[in-house]
Design an enzyme around this catalytic site. Structure first.
Site, PDB file in Angstrom:
ATOM      1  N   TRP A  43      -2.552  25.326 -15.603  1.00  0.00           N
ATOM      2  CA  TRP A  43      -1.359  26.105 -15.933  1.00  0.00           C
ATOM      3  C   TRP A  43      -0.541  26.497 -14.708  1.00  0.00           C
ATOM      4  O   TRP A  43       0.555  27.026 -14.842  1.00  0.00           O
ATOM      5  CB  TRP A  43      -1.805  27.404 -16.631  1.00  0.00           C
ATOM      6  CG  TRP A  43      -2.966  28.028 -15.902  1.00  0.00           C
ATOM      7  CD1 TRP A  43      -4.290  27.882 -16.214  1.00  0.00           C
ATOM      8  CD2 TRP A  43      -2.928  28.784 -14.692  1.00  0.00           C
ATOM      9  NE1 TRP A  43      -5.084  28.507 -15.265  1.00  0.00           N
ATOM     10  CE2 TRP A  43      -4.267  29.077 -14.320  1.00  0.00           C
ATOM     11  CE3 TRP A  43      -1.897  29.261 -13.876  1.00  0.00           C
ATOM     12  CZ2 TRP A  43      -4.596  29.800 -13.174  1.00  0.00           C
ATOM     13  CZ3 TRP A  43      -2.223  29.977 -12.726  1.00  0.00           C
ATOM     14  CH2 TRP A  43      -3.559  30.245 -12.404  1.00  0.00           C
ATOM     15  N   ASN A  44      -1.051  26.295 -13.484  1.00  0.00           N
ATOM     16  CA  ASN A  44      -0.389  26.950 -12.336  1.00  0.00           C
ATOM     17  C   ASN A  44       0.958  26.326 -11.967  1.00  0.00           C
ATOM     18  O   ASN A  44       1.873  27.028 -11.541  1.00  0.00           O
ATOM     19  CB  ASN A  44      -1.324  27.045 -11.125  1.00  0.00           C
ATOM     20  CG  ASN A  44      -1.796  25.710 -10.640  1.00  0.00           C
ATOM     21  OD1 ASN A  44      -1.744  24.717 -11.354  1.00  0.00           O
ATOM     22  ND2 ASN A  44      -2.273  25.668  -9.410  1.00  0.00           N
ATOM     23  N   ALA A  98      -3.582  23.168 -20.304  1.00  0.00           N
ATOM     24  CA  ALA A  98      -4.310  24.439 -20.313  1.00  0.00           C
ATOM     25  C   ALA A  98      -3.901  25.249 -21.547  1.00  0.00           C
ATOM     26  O   ALA A  98      -2.729  25.248 -21.948  1.00  0.00           O
ATOM     27  CB  ALA A  98      -3.995  25.220 -19.043  1.00  0.00           C
ATOM     28  N   GLY A 112      -7.846  20.787 -11.932  1.00  0.00           N
ATOM     29  CA  GLY A 112      -8.376  22.070 -12.390  1.00  0.00           C
ATOM     30  C   GLY A 112      -9.540  22.503 -11.525  1.00  0.00           C
ATOM     31  O   GLY A 112      -9.653  22.118 -10.358  1.00  0.00           O
ATOM     32  N   SER A 113     -10.421  23.289 -12.122  1.00  0.00           N
ATOM     33  CA  SER A 113     -11.498  23.906 -11.353  1.00  0.00           C
ATOM     34  C   SER A 113     -12.670  22.944 -11.169  1.00  0.00           C
ATOM     35  O   SER A 113     -12.784  21.928 -11.860  1.00  0.00           O
ATOM     36  CB  SER A 113     -11.973  25.155 -12.093  1.00  0.00           C
ATOM     37  OG  SER A 113     -12.484  24.754 -13.350  1.00  0.00           O
ATOM     38  N   GLU A 141      -8.554  16.256  -9.204  1.00  0.00           N
ATOM     39  CA  GLU A 141      -7.840  17.112  -8.235  1.00  0.00           C
ATOM     40  C   GLU A 141      -8.341  18.524  -8.477  1.00  0.00           C
ATOM     41  O   GLU A 141      -7.912  19.176  -9.430  1.00  0.00           O
ATOM     42  CB  GLU A 141      -6.327  17.054  -8.482  1.00  0.00           C
ATOM     43  CG  GLU A 141      -5.709  15.694  -8.319  1.00  0.00           C
ATOM     44  CD  GLU A 141      -5.547  15.271  -6.874  1.00  0.00           C
ATOM     45  OE1 GLU A 141      -5.918  16.034  -5.970  1.00  0.00           O
ATOM     46  OE2 GLU A 141      -5.053  14.154  -6.664  1.00  0.00           O
ATOM     47  N   LEU A 142      -9.255  18.988  -7.642  1.00  0.00           N
ATOM     48  CA  LEU A 142      -9.923  20.262  -7.937  1.00  0.00           C
ATOM     49  C   LEU A 142      -9.458  21.374  -6.992  1.00  0.00           C
ATOM     50  O   LEU A 142      -8.405  21.293  -6.396  1.00  0.00           O
ATOM     51  CB  LEU A 142     -11.428  20.057  -7.897  1.00  0.00           C
ATOM     52  CG  LEU A 142     -11.930  18.877  -8.757  1.00  0.00           C
ATOM     53  CD1 LEU A 142     -13.427  18.715  -8.645  1.00  0.00           C
ATOM     54  CD2 LEU A 142     -11.506  19.038 -10.207  1.00  0.00           C
ATOM     55  N   CYS A 151      -3.445  25.310  -5.543  1.00  0.00           N
ATOM     56  CA  CYS A 151      -4.655  24.682  -4.984  1.00  0.00           C
ATOM     57  C   CYS A 151      -4.515  24.500  -3.489  1.00  0.00           C
ATOM     58  O   CYS A 151      -5.484  24.633  -2.754  1.00  0.00           O
ATOM     59  CB  CYS A 151      -4.922  23.352  -5.668  1.00  0.00           C
ATOM     60  SG  CYS A 151      -3.500  22.258  -5.646  1.00  0.00           S
ATOM     61  N   GLU A 191     -13.285  29.913  -3.419  1.00  0.00           N
ATOM     62  CA  GLU A 191     -11.831  29.851  -3.500  1.00  0.00           C
ATOM     63  C   GLU A 191     -11.317  31.180  -4.072  1.00  0.00           C
ATOM     64  O   GLU A 191     -11.835  31.661  -5.081  1.00  0.00           O
ATOM     65  CB  GLU A 191     -11.423  28.698  -4.430  1.00  0.00           C
ATOM     66  CG  GLU A 191      -9.921  28.582  -4.621  1.00  0.00           C
ATOM     67  CD  GLU A 191      -9.519  27.465  -5.590  1.00  0.00           C
ATOM     68  OE1 GLU A 191     -10.314  27.125  -6.496  1.00  0.00           O
ATOM     69  OE2 GLU A 191      -8.405  26.942  -5.439  1.00  0.00           O
TER      70      GLU A 191
END
Ligand code: NAP
Length: 454
Positions: A130-131, A156, A206-207, A228-229, A262, A359
């Protein structure tokens, strides 16, 4: 069951959306499977024209899209407008460069003629955060669709309005039906979609836990994945840095999007000689970041995207303080109805503290002091993550030498880490694998097929 858009600046529910049942999901996968053949038969020139039209639609609807982003996840309205513009830019970039990136390559061999040709994989599932609710999707979709793949999006759960708006942009741009679809499903149904034989690959932004889950399902199904974490990017400040400039960039890099990026600078690794001065300048600049309505163009600090994320960040902060970190400024939730967290600085971070190992996905700068350049590099590389990193020094050659030693996917000298369609983007270690953007991004979801002719 339903998905809800909740305005993080107020806590008010904006809209409720139905979650799909199995029949709706099945019909969409079948429709996308049919669209795959039509889309692969469409010339790359025509695919590029559709993508150029998507850029036109994005710009025409910039204001309404930006408002939707701000309402659903809280980012400042000007940043949301810039995000829409960036999406239009990536569509145009791949519309221009895609044909060159995907052109056949003639290769010398024992054949009369041999070459490699780049063909789409099929249906690619994108699981997105969502960021940057538009940008994360377009940076996958622009190269992915131009390469001839069909895109399906599991966005998300807190940005369903954005998810449906993206599907609509491709529809309005004239793409054939079902070349890009949004799936209104929860995370618990992602594994079933990856396992479906009509789906060929998956990309997740995401995470780390979500990455592990998606990668293991993709692995069991022998399907290509790109991850892509998270990241905990180092921002190394050496004694010969232009401190005023470094602090200005530090403010943007750490507090943009209320710290929820991120590639935000998260660990400020500062050599002792200038550490006190750096913290003093940073504190002065941070004190200006007052929260407000993200729709107001003068607001400097946005709310975080959800209350639970704000509360988790505060837990990380208070436990780090209990472990010996020093609160320089902020370090409390804002006394405000929305999910606001004060712009904060934690100093004297040491190994073993949560702030050293984890993080921090919010507006908290973490200061780690180092004796010298060598120790700064060791600290930077001691992270489990390896997304980006930056180094600040007036000596550019020295900066490049340090950048080359950082264990990460992107290292910047005297500039904040950012994504740019012209440059590859991605991480190593717990930050994931694979690359997005540039020619490397478009090559992730294609079959590089060898043709040999006697
Ligand atoms: P998240 O909780 O992992 O969610 C990301 C997406 O994954 C959402 O669509 C989510 O769906 C889905 N998801 C969650 N758990 C899943 C599972 N077990 N299986 C399948 N799908 C699952 O991450 P977030 O909190 O939204 O985003 C923050 C994280 O993303 C940070 O770590 C940040 O650094 C990272 N990030 C990385 C990049 C990059 O380019 N490297 C860019 C942006 C963000 P639901 O919403 O339905 O749970």
């Amino acid at each position: 069951m339903a998905m809800q858009s909740v305005n993080p600046a107020t806590g008010d529910t904006i809209e409720t959306y139905d979650i799909w049942n199995e029949a709706q999901l099945e019909k969409t996968l079948a429709d996308c499977n049919s669209a795959r053949k039509i889309w692969q038969a469409t010339s790359i020139g025509d695919r590029c024209d559709f993508m150029r039209q998507a850029a036109v639609v994005l710009r025409e609807q910039k204001e309404s899209l930006a408002k939707m982003v701000t309402l659903e996840m809280g980012k400042l309205i000007n940043d949301a407008r810039a995000e829409v513009e960036k999406c239009a830019g990536v569509c145009e970039f791949y519309a221009e460069k895609g044909p060159t990136f995907l052109a056949d390559e003639i290769l010398e061999s024992d054949a009369g003629r041999s070459l490699v040709t780049y063909q789409p994989l099929g249906i690619v599932l994108a699981v997105m955060p969502w960021n940057f609710p538009l940008w994360q999707v377009f940076r996958f979709a622009a190269p992915g669709l131009i390469a001839g793949n069909v895109g399906i999006l599991k966005h998300a759960s807190n940005v369903p309005g954005c998810a449906l708006a993206i599907e609509d942009i491709f529809r309005q741009a004239g793409f054939p039906d079902n070349v890009f679809r949004t799936l209104m499903i929860p995370a618990s149904r992602v594994a079933g979609v990856i396992e479906d034989s009509r789906v060929h690959a998956v990309t997740l932004t995401g995470s780390e836990p979500a990455g592990r889950s998606v990668a293991s399902t993709a692995g069991k199904s022998l399907k290509k994945s790109v991850l892509e974490l998270g990241g905990s990017d180092a921002f190394i400040v050496l004694e010969d840095a232009d401190l005023e400039y470094a602090v200005k960039q530090a403010i943007v890099s750490r507090y943009l999007n209320s710290g929820q990026s991120c590639i935000a600078a998260k660990r400020f690794i500062v050599v002792n000689e200038i550490a006190d001065r750096f913290v003093e300048l940073l504190k002065d600049a941070v004190s200006e970041l007052q929260p407000g309505d993200p729709m107001n163009e003068d607001t400097l600090l946005a709310p975080m995207a959800r209350h639970d994320l704000r509360d988790e960040l505060h837990n990380q902060v208070i436990e780090s303080i209990a472990q010996g970190a020093v609160a320089v400024i902020g370090c409390l939730p804002e006394d405000h109805p929305g999910a606001y967290y004060q712009a904060s600085i934690l100093d004297h971070i040491k190994p073993g503290m949560r702030a050293y190992d984890e993080e921090f996905f919010g507006p908290v700068a973490l200061i780690i002091r180092a004796n010298d350049e060598v120790e700064a590099i060791d600290i930077a590389n001691s992270s489990r993550f390896g997304l980006g990193g930056s180094v600040w020094t007036e000596n550019v050659a020295r900066g490049e030498k340090v950048a080359r030693q950082l264990e990460c996917g992107s290292a910047f000298v005297n500039g904040m880490v950012k994504s740019d369609p012209r440059l590859p983007f991605g991480g190593i270690k717990a930050s994931g694998y694979g690359r997005e953007l540039s020619s490397q991004g478009i090559h992730e979801f294609i079959n590089a097929k060898t043709i040999w002719i006697r």
